[in-house]
Design a protein around this motif. Structure first.
Motif, PDB file in Angstrom:
ATOM      1  N   THR A   1       0.848  -1.184   0.000  1.00  0.00           N
ATOM      2  CA  THR A   1       0.000   0.000   0.000  1.00  0.00           C
ATOM      3  C   THR A   1       0.888   1.239   0.000  1.00  0.00           C
ATOM      4  OG1 THR A   1      -0.048   0.165   2.405  1.00  0.00           O
ATOM      5  CG2 THR A   1      -1.748  -1.210   1.360  1.00  0.00           C
ATOM      6  N   PHE A   2       0.280   2.385  -0.263  1.00  0.00           N
ATOM      7  CA  PHE A   2       1.050   3.633  -0.236  1.00  0.00           C
ATOM      8  C   PHE A   2       1.651   3.844   1.159  1.00  0.00           C
ATOM      9  CE2 PHE A   2       1.516   8.134   0.653  1.00  0.00           C
ATOM     10  CZ  PHE A   2       2.226   8.571  -0.444  1.00  0.00           C
ATOM     11  N   GLY A   3       0.867   3.556   2.193  1.00  0.00           N
ATOM     12  CA  GLY A   3       1.363   3.739   3.558  1.00  0.00           C
ATOM     13  C   GLY A   3       2.572   2.880   3.847  1.00  0.00           C
ATOM     14  N   GLU A   4       2.528   1.630   3.395  1.00  0.00           N
ATOM     15  CA  GLU A   4       3.663   0.729   3.610  1.00  0.00           C
ATOM     16  C   GLU A   4       4.885   1.208   2.829  1.00  0.00           C
ATOM     17  OE1 GLU A   4       1.080  -3.397   4.262  1.00  0.00           O
ATOM     18  OE2 GLU A   4       1.773  -2.816   2.255  1.00  0.00           O
ATOM     19  N   MET A   5       4.649   1.665   1.610  1.00  0.00           N
ATOM     20  CA  MET A   5       5.754   2.151   0.782  1.00  0.00           C
ATOM     21  C   MET A   5       6.340   3.429   1.374  1.00  0.00           C
ATOM     22  SD  MET A   5       7.160   0.945  -1.989  1.00  0.00           S
ATOM     23  CE  MET A   5       8.864   1.475  -2.205  1.00  0.00           C
ATOM     24  N   ALA A   6       5.470   4.304   1.876  1.00  0.00           N
ATOM     25  CA  ALA A   6       5.929   5.564   2.465  1.00  0.00           C
ATOM     26  C   ALA A   6       6.821   5.290   3.679  1.00  0.00           C
ATOM     27  CB  ALA A   6       4.738   6.429   2.867  1.00  0.00           C
TER      28      ALA A   6
ATOM     29  N   ARG B   1       3.284  17.121  -1.704  1.00  0.00           N
ATOM     30  CA  ARG B   1       3.301  16.667  -3.103  1.00  0.00           C
ATOM     31  C   ARG B   1       4.652  16.044  -3.442  1.00  0.00           C
ATOM     32  NH1 ARG B   1       5.641  16.994  -7.308  1.00  0.00           N
ATOM     33  NH2 ARG B   1       7.067  18.562  -6.461  1.00  0.00           N
ATOM     34  N   GLY B   2       5.732  16.711  -3.044  1.00  0.00           N
ATOM     35  CA  GLY B   2       7.060  16.182  -3.330  1.00  0.00           C
ATOM     36  C   GLY B   2       7.297  14.836  -2.674  1.00  0.00           C
ATOM     37  N   ARG B   3       6.778  14.666  -1.469  1.00  0.00           N
ATOM     38  CA  ARG B   3       6.972  13.398  -0.762  1.00  0.00           C
ATOM     39  C   ARG B   3       6.126  12.287  -1.383  1.00  0.00           C
ATOM     40  NH1 ARG B   3       7.138  16.655   5.012  1.00  0.00           N
ATOM     41  NH2 ARG B   3       9.289  17.390   4.708  1.00  0.00           N
ATOM     42  N   ILE B   4       4.914  12.618  -1.826  1.00  0.00           N
ATOM     43  CA  ILE B   4       4.093  11.627  -2.531  1.00  0.00           C
ATOM     44  C   ILE B   4       4.815  11.192  -3.805  1.00  0.00           C
ATOM     45  CG2 ILE B   4       1.932  11.260  -3.799  1.00  0.00           C
ATOM     46  CD1 ILE B   4       0.579  13.166  -1.828  1.00  0.00           C
ATOM     47  N   GLU B   5       5.361  12.167  -4.531  1.00  0.00           N
ATOM     48  CA  GLU B   5       6.082  11.860  -5.764  1.00  0.00           C
ATOM     49  C   GLU B   5       7.252  10.929  -5.484  1.00  0.00           C
ATOM     50  OE1 GLU B   5       8.031  14.240  -9.574  1.00  0.00           O
ATOM     51  OE2 GLU B   5       7.982  15.222  -7.612  1.00  0.00           O
ATOM     52  N   LYS B   6       7.988  11.190  -4.424  1.00  0.00           N
ATOM     53  CA  LYS B   6       9.153  10.370  -4.090  1.00  0.00           C
ATOM     54  C   LYS B   6       8.741   8.936  -3.755  1.00  0.00           C
ATOM     55  CE  LYS B   6      12.506  12.460  -2.061  1.00  0.00           C
ATOM     56  NZ  LYS B   6      13.567  12.348  -3.099  1.00  0.00           N
ATOM     57  N   VAL B   7       7.640   8.787  -3.010  1.00  0.00           N
ATOM     58  CA  VAL B   7       7.160   7.452  -2.646  1.00  0.00           C
ATOM     59  C   VAL B   7       6.752   6.677  -3.900  1.00  0.00           C
ATOM     60  CG1 VAL B   7       5.318   6.184  -1.455  1.00  0.00           C
ATOM     61  CG2 VAL B   7       6.429   8.117  -0.327  1.00  0.00           C
ATOM     62  N   LEU B   8       6.030   7.330  -4.806  1.00  0.00           N
ATOM     63  CA  LEU B   8       5.577   6.648  -6.019  1.00  0.00           C
ATOM     64  C   LEU B   8       6.742   6.360  -6.970  1.00  0.00           C
ATOM     65  CD1 LEU B   8       2.195   8.483  -6.693  1.00  0.00           C
ATOM     66  CD2 LEU B   8       2.617   6.328  -5.498  1.00  0.00           C
ATOM     67  N   ASP B   9       7.745   7.227  -6.984  1.00  0.00           N
ATOM     68  CA  ASP B   9       8.948   6.943  -7.774  1.00  0.00           C
ATOM     69  C   ASP B   9       9.660   5.699  -7.240  1.00  0.00           C
ATOM     70  OD1 ASP B   9       8.841   8.869  -9.734  1.00  0.00           O
ATOM     71  OD2 ASP B   9      10.087  10.318  -8.661  1.00  0.00           O
ATOM     72  N   ALA B  10       9.726   5.591  -5.923  1.00  0.00           N
ATOM     73  CA  ALA B  10      10.367   4.425  -5.310  1.00  0.00           C
ATOM     74  C   ALA B  10       9.575   3.156  -5.643  1.00  0.00           C
ATOM     75  CB  ALA B  10      10.457   4.615  -3.799  1.00  0.00           C
TER      76      ALA B  10
END
Length: 397
Positions: A91-96, A159-168
């Motif tokens: 999930t996004f939370g786990e990835m974050a 926004r920048g942190r969401i982008e970084k998580v999705l890039d990872a």
């Protein structure tokens, strides 16, 4: 199951879409990238399921994967959801949380780590339970729009942190395609530019009121009061002051050297200490119980991040902030003193000029800044009762 394609066709097909039958397609992009896609209808809506790159997945295997997916559909199961369960798409939370753990070694301090976590938990809460490969532009906008115009700087960081998580997530193979949180060429067409939004300012005390305020502070027998006065006199950030160690002080040279890891700009900063700032340190030296200058209640720990904020509240000066005193200093320097702007900006530990100019600017102008900080300390020194000015609050700019 025999289809329309051949292995040779898969290797040589030009840009376009090619059917193998049974809703299995070979998609060839403009750059020659080749991928397999299975199309199906789920609960009345058209769906596409990627089956991998045609470079790594040969035709026979793609047909087998498509057949497996069709069998799941026949049993009333969504093959995309079933694959997520078996492949372990986070999930996004786990990835974050994973990304934060990986990046934490490069964070300057514990406060930065906490902010990275708290901002995503608070402002990207709607994303946390979603598998990372399902997050769309609409999902990102739903998280950002409520704060985009009211908390501009926070929203930009989120926004920048969401982008970084999705890039990872993409780097680990959990996502494909463009990042829906990307700003340039994407969200910049859907949201107002951050530069056009009203920036949040730290409420600051008018510099004319500082002598009376410091007189009040000196009546309060508390380490937090001394820390706050020292913070004002050095025009430093609260984190720089609270993390200060005795080893950073040179009493002979009357300087305080803040290491790069505690500075916002990530570079070492020397602070010339005024006579009053040195007097505060000498007073605390007599009570020294810790490596930290402004020691807290816990053994060998500094005052908490809230200590100076709570002291401000007790003085009942409105919504003035600790950071706002840096604006008070800057306003005084610009309106009252005759010191050059670059000396004032250096005192505030601001980066001046571009990289070329910084390369030539090797001196930190310590002697000139010492005169500036002595003049500031003299201005802040409490006046007689007859000349005292009542404290009021104004916004910094």
């Amino acid at each position: 199951m025999a289809g329309n394609l051949t292995a040779r066709k898969v290797e040589t097909a030009k840009a376009g879409k090619y059917s193998d039958g049974g809703n299995l397609y070979l998609i060839v992009g403009p750059t020659g990238a080749r991928k397999w896609v299975l199309r199906f209808t789920w609960r009345g809506r058209a769906k596409e399921m990627g089956l991998g790159s045609a470079v790594n997945v040969p035709l026979v295997d793609a047909r087998e994967k498509a057949a497996d997916a069709r069998r799941l559909i026949a049993r009333g199961l969504n093959p995309i959801d079933e694959r997520k369960r078996s492949d372990g798409v986070p999930t996004f939370g786990e990835m974050a949380d994973s990304v934060r753990g990986s990046l934490s070694a490069g964070f300057r301090n514990e406060k930065h780590k906490a902010q990275w976590k708290s901002t995503l938990e608070t402002y990207a809460a709607s994303l946390r339970a979603k598998p990372v490969d399902t997050i769309s532009t609409d999902d990102v906008l739903a998280a950002l729009k409520p704060i985009w115009t009211t908390k501009a700087e926070t929203a930009s960081r989120v926004r920048g942190r969401i982008e970084k998580v999705l890039d990872a997530a993409k780097a680990k193979g959990f996502r494909e395609g463009e990042n829906p949180a990307r700003w340039r060429g994407h969200l910049d067409h859907l949201l107002p530019k951050p530069s056009k939004l009203a920036r949040g300012h730290h409420p600051a005390m008018a510099y004319e009121q500082l002598p009376a305020f410091i007189a009040d502070l000196r009546l309060r027998e508390a380490t937090a009061a001394l820390a706050l006065e020292f913070c004002i006199l050095t025009a430093a950030r609260s984190g720089e002051v609270l993390g200060m160690l005795w080893s950073e002080i040179d009493f002979d040279k009357k300087t305080w050297t803040v290491p790069a890891k505690r500075m916002k700009a990530g570079r070492q900063h020397r602070v010339p200490l005024s006579s009053r700032a040195v007097a505060i340190l000498r007073q605390l030296e007599k009570l020294k119980t810790s490596d930290f200058v402004f020691a807290g209640q816990k053994r060998n720990r500094p005052l908490s991040n809230m200590a100076m904020d709570m002291m401000l509240r007790r003085t009942k000066v409105g919504d003035v902030t600790v950071h706002g005193f840096r604006s008070s200093f800057r306003d005084w320097a610009g309106n009252v003193s005759s010191f050059p702007r670059e000396i004032v900006e250096t005192a505030l530990a601001h980066v001046i000029g571009d990289k070329a100019e910084q390369a030539y600017r090797r001196s930190d102008a310590l002697d000139k800044r010492r005169k500036l900080m002595e003049a500031w300390a003299a201005y802040c020194e409490p006046k007689t009762a007859a000349n005292a000015v009542p404290i009021r609050r104004r916004k910094s700019h």
